[in-house]
Design a protein around this motif. Sequence first.
Motif, PDB file in Angstrom:
ATOM      1  N   ALA A  81      -1.815  26.754 -34.631  1.00 29.52           N
ATOM      2  CA  ALA A  81      -1.233  27.336 -35.833  1.00 29.52           C
ATOM      3  C   ALA A  81      -2.297  27.514 -36.917  1.00 29.52           C
ATOM      4  CB  ALA A  81      -0.093  26.463 -36.335  1.00 29.52           C
ATOM      5  N   GLU A  82      -3.388  26.775 -36.838  1.00 30.91           N
ATOM      6  CA  GLU A  82      -4.445  26.846 -37.839  1.00 30.91           C
ATOM      7  C   GLU A  82      -5.515  27.875 -37.491  1.00 30.91           C
ATOM      8  OE1 GLU A  82      -5.954  22.902 -38.285  1.00 30.91           O
ATOM      9  OE2 GLU A  82      -4.076  22.149 -39.084  1.00 30.91           O
ATOM     10  N   THR A  83      -5.370  28.604 -36.392  1.00 30.75           N
ATOM     11  CA  THR A  83      -6.347  29.612 -36.011  1.00 30.75           C
ATOM     12  C   THR A  83      -5.683  30.982 -35.899  1.00 30.75           C
ATOM     13  OG1 THR A  83      -6.020  29.229 -33.638  1.00 30.75           O
ATOM     14  CG2 THR A  83      -7.763  27.964 -34.717  1.00 30.75           C
ATOM     15  N   LEU A  84      -6.493  31.994 -36.099  1.00 37.02           N
ATOM     16  CA  LEU A  84      -6.055  33.369 -35.901  1.00 37.02           C
ATOM     17  C   LEU A  84      -6.785  33.926 -34.692  1.00 37.02           C
ATOM     18  CD1 LEU A  84      -6.155  34.623 -39.589  1.00 37.02           C
ATOM     19  CD2 LEU A  84      -4.151  33.950 -38.268  1.00 37.02           C
ATOM     20  N   THR A  85      -6.155  34.845 -34.003  1.00 38.26           N
ATOM     21  CA  THR A  85      -6.725  35.412 -32.795  1.00 38.26           C
ATOM     22  C   THR A  85      -7.233  36.813 -33.067  1.00 38.26           C
ATOM     23  OG1 THR A  85      -5.145  34.139 -31.486  1.00 38.26           O
ATOM     24  CG2 THR A  85      -6.280  35.940 -30.368  1.00 38.26           C
ATOM     25  N   VAL A  86      -8.486  37.076 -32.677  1.00 35.22           N
ATOM     26  CA  VAL A  86      -9.039  38.421 -32.706  1.00 35.22           C
ATOM     27  C   VAL A  86      -8.743  39.001 -31.325  1.00 35.22           C
ATOM     28  CG1 VAL A  86     -11.118  39.831 -32.926  1.00 35.22           C
ATOM     29  CG2 VAL A  86     -10.855  37.766 -34.317  1.00 35.22           C
ATOM     30  N   THR A  87      -7.989  40.095 -31.291  1.00 38.91           N
ATOM     31  CA  THR A  87      -7.578  40.680 -30.012  1.00 38.91           C
ATOM     32  C   THR A  87      -8.305  41.991 -29.748  1.00 38.91           C
ATOM     33  OG1 THR A  87      -5.726  41.820 -31.037  1.00 38.91           O
ATOM     34  CG2 THR A  87      -5.279  39.631 -30.128  1.00 38.91           C
ATOM     35  N   SER A  88      -8.284  42.395 -28.508  1.00 37.50           N
ATOM     36  CA  SER A  88      -8.926  43.635 -28.107  1.00 37.50           C
ATOM     37  C   SER A  88      -8.108  44.838 -28.572  1.00 37.50           C
ATOM     38  CB  SER A  88      -9.077  43.674 -26.583  1.00 37.50           C
ATOM     39  OG  SER A  88      -9.597  44.920 -26.178  1.00 37.50           O
ATOM     40  N   PRO A  89      -8.738  45.783 -29.269  1.00 36.43           N
ATOM     41  CA  PRO A  89      -8.011  46.961 -29.723  1.00 36.43           C
ATOM     42  C   PRO A  89      -7.852  48.023 -28.640  1.00 36.43           C
ATOM     43  CG  PRO A  89     -10.260  47.064 -30.492  1.00 36.43           C
ATOM     44  CD  PRO A  89     -10.098  45.731 -29.789  1.00 36.43           C
ATOM     45  N   MET A  90      -8.435  47.779 -27.463  1.00 39.26           N
ATOM     46  CA  MET A  90      -8.404  48.776 -26.396  1.00 39.26           C
ATOM     47  C   MET A  90      -8.778  48.135 -25.060  1.00 39.26           C
ATOM     48  SD  MET A  90     -12.007  50.548 -27.493  1.00 39.26           S
ATOM     49  CE  MET A  90     -11.929  51.858 -26.330  1.00 39.26           C
ATOM     50  N   VAL A  91      -8.627  48.878 -23.997  1.00 42.80           N
ATOM     51  CA  VAL A  91      -9.078  48.452 -22.676  1.00 42.80           C
ATOM     52  C   VAL A  91     -10.551  48.807 -22.556  1.00 42.80           C
ATOM     53  CG1 VAL A  91      -8.840  48.853 -20.189  1.00 42.80           C
ATOM     54  CG2 VAL A  91      -6.818  48.823 -21.648  1.00 42.80           C
ATOM     55  N   GLY A  92     -11.360  47.895 -22.037  1.00 38.20           N
ATOM     56  CA  GLY A  92     -12.774  48.191 -21.864  1.00 38.20           C
ATOM     57  C   GLY A  92     -13.556  46.982 -21.399  1.00 38.20           C
ATOM     58  N   MET A  93     -14.852  47.189 -21.207  1.00 39.60           N
ATOM     59  CA  MET A  93     -15.756  46.112 -20.814  1.00 39.60           C
ATOM     60  C   MET A  93     -16.244  45.420 -22.081  1.00 39.60           C
ATOM     61  SD  MET A  93     -15.942  46.056 -17.541  1.00 39.60           S
ATOM     62  CE  MET A  93     -17.384  45.132 -17.148  1.00 39.60           C
ATOM     63  N   PHE A  94     -16.133  44.077 -22.084  1.00 42.72           N
ATOM     64  CA  PHE A  94     -16.515  43.254 -23.231  1.00 42.72           C
ATOM     65  C   PHE A  94     -18.005  42.937 -23.159  1.00 42.72           C
ATOM     66  CE2 PHE A  94     -17.477  39.017 -24.835  1.00 42.72           C
ATOM     67  CZ  PHE A  94     -16.932  39.047 -26.102  1.00 42.72           C
ATOM     68  N   TYR A  95     -18.697  43.210 -24.258  1.00 44.20           N
ATOM     69  CA  TYR A  95     -20.103  42.840 -24.361  1.00 44.20           C
ATOM     70  C   TYR A  95     -20.300  42.048 -25.646  1.00 44.20           C
ATOM     71  CZ  TYR A  95     -20.833  46.087 -20.551  1.00 44.20           C
ATOM     72  OH  TYR A  95     -20.765  46.723 -19.349  1.00 44.20           O
ATOM     73  N   ALA A  96     -20.914  40.864 -25.521  1.00 44.19           N
ATOM     74  CA  ALA A  96     -21.106  39.961 -26.647  1.00 44.19           C
ATOM     75  C   ALA A  96     -22.316  40.330 -27.496  1.00 44.19           C
ATOM     76  CB  ALA A  96     -21.256  38.526 -26.142  1.00 44.19           C
ATOM     77  N   SER A  97     -23.195  41.199 -26.977  1.00 43.81           N
ATOM     78  CA  SER A  97     -24.391  41.588 -27.721  1.00 43.81           C
ATOM     79  C   SER A  97     -24.582  43.098 -27.624  1.00 43.81           C
ATOM     80  CB  SER A  97     -25.625  40.861 -27.168  1.00 43.81           C
ATOM     81  OG  SER A  97     -25.828  41.197 -25.819  1.00 43.81           O
TER      82      SER A  97
END
Length: 161
Positions: A81-97
Amino acid sequence: MLNSKEIIEIIKYVNGSTVDEVHYEHNSFVVKVKNQNPQVEETVKSEQQEEPISQVPNIVNERGQEDVSPGPEMDTSHEEAETLTVTSPMVGMFYASPSPNDPAFIKIGDSVKEETVVCVLEAMKMFNDVQADVNGEVMEVLVQNGDLVEFGQPLFLVKPE
């Protein structure tokens, strides 16, 4: 040209409406959204199966174990309850950099602002920046570099300021 938030709004509108298709073109940028008529599919599925299908995607953590997260209709713990979730706005390959040789945009413990780029998603050879849309501290990264993510899939947990 449309930004990612405007595209998401179009998808949400088409998903909950009787509109069959939306087609948008600007120069070489093309967005085409088709309604798959989910009401008809749900009726067919319910006739074929007696057990309900879970709509919450399973997430596999770093150790390869399935992370069974409660759905929105279930109770959540005090910590969640103390955290918020950042969600994916679309389908795709996730890259951290931004590229394989560069450091990650963010890591656990980093402070982020609403406009902070937290990752990029590749879809159809286009790279799209994803912003945090929240001020706070990154508590957890829920996906790994190179993972295929779905629309609305949780990517990060952020403790708001």
